[in-house]
Motif scaffolding. Structure first.
Motif, mmCIF file in Angstrom:
data_model
loop_
_atom_site.group_PDB
_atom_site.id
_atom_site.type_symbol
_atom_site.label_atom_id
_atom_site.label_comp_id
_atom_site.label_asym_id
_atom_site.label_seq_id
_atom_site.Cartn_x
_atom_site.Cartn_y
_atom_site.Cartn_z
ATOM 1 N N VAL A 160 0.655 -1.388 -0.018
ATOM 2 C CA VAL A 160 -0.110 -0.092 0.044
ATOM 3 C C VAL A 160 0.927 1.305 -0.017
ATOM 4 C CG1 VAL A 160 -1.639 1.440 1.338
ATOM 5 C CG2 VAL A 160 -1.968 -1.023 1.041
ATOM 6 N N LYS A 161 1.929 1.310 0.718
ATOM 7 C CA LYS A 161 2.736 2.364 0.939
ATOM 8 C C LYS A 161 3.597 2.573 -0.374
ATOM 9 C CE LYS A 161 6.518 4.352 3.573
ATOM 10 N NZ LYS A 161 7.816 3.955 4.412
ATOM 11 N N SER A 162 3.916 1.679 -1.043
ATOM 12 C CA SER A 162 4.569 1.602 -2.308
ATOM 13 C C SER A 162 3.651 2.221 -3.242
ATOM 14 C CB SER A 162 5.080 0.356 -2.766
ATOM 15 O OG SER A 162 5.909 -0.288 -1.908
ATOM 16 N N SER A 163 2.414 1.841 -3.574
ATOM 17 C CA SER A 163 1.676 2.437 -4.412
ATOM 18 C C SER A 163 1.142 3.809 -4.164
ATOM 19 C CB SER A 163 -0.043 1.864 -4.426
ATOM 20 O OG SER A 163 -0.526 1.852 -3.301
ATOM 21 N N LEU A 164 1.154 4.312 -2.909
ATOM 22 C CA LEU A 164 1.098 5.733 -2.220
ATOM 23 C C LEU A 164 2.122 6.580 -2.908
ATOM 24 C CD1 LEU A 164 -0.879 5.152 0.917
ATOM 25 C CD2 LEU A 164 -1.879 5.932 -1.267
ATOM 26 N N GLU A 165 3.450 6.090 -2.866
ATOM 27 C CA GLU A 165 4.378 6.630 -3.373
ATOM 28 C C GLU A 165 4.536 7.001 -4.515
ATOM 29 O OE1 GLU A 165 7.986 4.462 -1.963
ATOM 30 O OE2 GLU A 165 7.422 4.812 0.215
ATOM 31 N N LEU A 166 3.905 6.151 -5.322
ATOM 32 C CA LEU A 166 3.722 6.199 -6.813
ATOM 33 C C LEU A 166 2.679 7.409 -7.000
ATOM 34 C CD1 LEU A 166 3.602 2.577 -8.286
ATOM 35 C CD2 LEU A 166 5.356 4.316 -8.686
ATOM 36 N N LEU A 222 -0.842 3.867 -12.739
ATOM 37 C CA LEU A 222 -0.978 4.339 -11.349
ATOM 38 C C LEU A 222 -2.352 3.394 -10.928
ATOM 39 C CD1 LEU A 222 0.025 5.501 -8.775
ATOM 40 C CD2 LEU A 222 -1.086 7.633 -9.537
ATOM 41 N N SER A 223 -3.379 3.504 -11.619
ATOM 42 C CA SER A 223 -4.623 2.806 -11.275
ATOM 43 C C SER A 223 -4.423 1.225 -10.981
ATOM 44 C CB SER A 223 -5.648 3.374 -11.922
ATOM 45 O OG SER A 223 -5.405 2.741 -13.418
ATOM 46 N N ARG A 224 -3.475 0.661 -11.750
ATOM 47 C CA ARG A 224 -3.335 -0.729 -11.590
ATOM 48 C C ARG A 224 -2.872 -1.126 -10.543
ATOM 49 N NH1 ARG A 224 -1.018 -5.024 -10.323
ATOM 50 N NH2 ARG A 224 -1.095 -6.596 -11.591
ATOM 51 N N GLU A 225 -1.600 -0.086 -10.101
ATOM 52 C CA GLU A 225 -0.876 -0.499 -8.928
ATOM 53 C C GLU A 225 -1.683 -0.219 -7.750
ATOM 54 O OE1 GLU A 225 1.859 -2.301 -9.178
ATOM 55 O OE2 GLU A 225 1.555 -2.115 -11.203
ATOM 56 N N LEU A 226 -2.467 0.785 -7.652
ATOM 57 C CA LEU A 226 -3.382 1.334 -6.288
ATOM 58 C C LEU A 226 -4.227 -0.096 -6.259
ATOM 59 C CD1 LEU A 226 -4.166 5.009 -7.378
ATOM 60 C CD2 LEU A 226 -2.856 3.984 -5.375
ATOM 61 N N PHE A 227 -4.861 -0.806 -7.586
ATOM 62 C CA PHE A 227 -5.752 -1.898 -7.313
ATOM 63 C C PHE A 227 -5.024 -2.822 -6.776
ATOM 64 C CE2 PHE A 227 -7.281 -5.616 -8.996
ATOM 65 C CZ PHE A 227 -8.748 -5.615 -8.419
#
Length: 185
Positions: free
Chosen positions: A43-49, A119-124
């Motif tokens: 989760v933190k990694s996707s938020l960094e993106l 980004l949307s794919r990584e957040l998902f």
């Protein structure tokens, strides 16, 4: 969503003691803290993106045995910090979600491979990956006698299916073949 995932994590953290958080469970071969640490890293990694789409995230270079894994208070603080960092404007996040990003995975023990993504794919991915770990956490909580939400660790599609199945007549309410009108009637 990421927000839902973080809220589920906080719910788990608010339901366990420090001892329960770090206790190793034979069934899941880990502690609740290890699963929380792992899923929060994603989760933190996707938020960094979300903050900087030029960041290259490597999901396999993650901290192990850190404070989030061993301290219930540190885990709660990390979740709250991530919740506080979520964008407040849906318009700013919706334009950012189509942004191209790069992510790296180990494709063999010695080879890292970088893939294009969005980004949307990584957040998902982070949200969905958390479901998998929260499902394991639910097994651990149940084995300790700690209550957990019935839908903890379930995909939204599963929750929707179960909800629609509960709204449909059960097989016991369906007419049997003997009760069905025949063409002879």
């Amino acid at each position: 969503s990421i927000e839902s995932s973080l809220n589920n994590h906080m719910s788990v953290l608010n339901s366990v003691t420090q001892d329960e958080y770090v206790r190793q469970h034979e069934i899941i071969s880990a502690s609740v803290g290890q699963h929380v640490r792992h899923s929060l890293f994603h989760v933190k990694s996707s938020l960094e993106l979300l903050k900087d789409p030029h960041t290259n995230v490597n999901y396999d270079e993650r901290p192990r045995e850190d404070e989030i894994e061993t301290s219930l208070a540190a885990a709660k603080e990390a979740v709250q910090s991530m919740l506080d960092s979520l964008p407040t404007s849906s318009s700013s996040s919706s334009t950012a979600t189509n942004t191209p990003v790069n992510v790296t995975f180990k494709t063999t023990p010695s080879i890292n491979t970088t893939f294009p993504s969005s980004l949307s794919r990584e957040l998902f991915f982070a949200s969905h990956h958390s479901l998998h770990h929260l499902s394991s956490v639910k097994i651990a909580l149940t084995s300790m006698g700690v209550g957990a939400a019935s839908d903890l660790g379930k995909a939204p599609s599963t929750v929707a299916h179960e909800s629609s199945s509960n709204d449909s007549p059960s097989s016991d309410d369906s007419p049997s073949s003997d009760d069905s009108p025949s063409s002879d009637d």
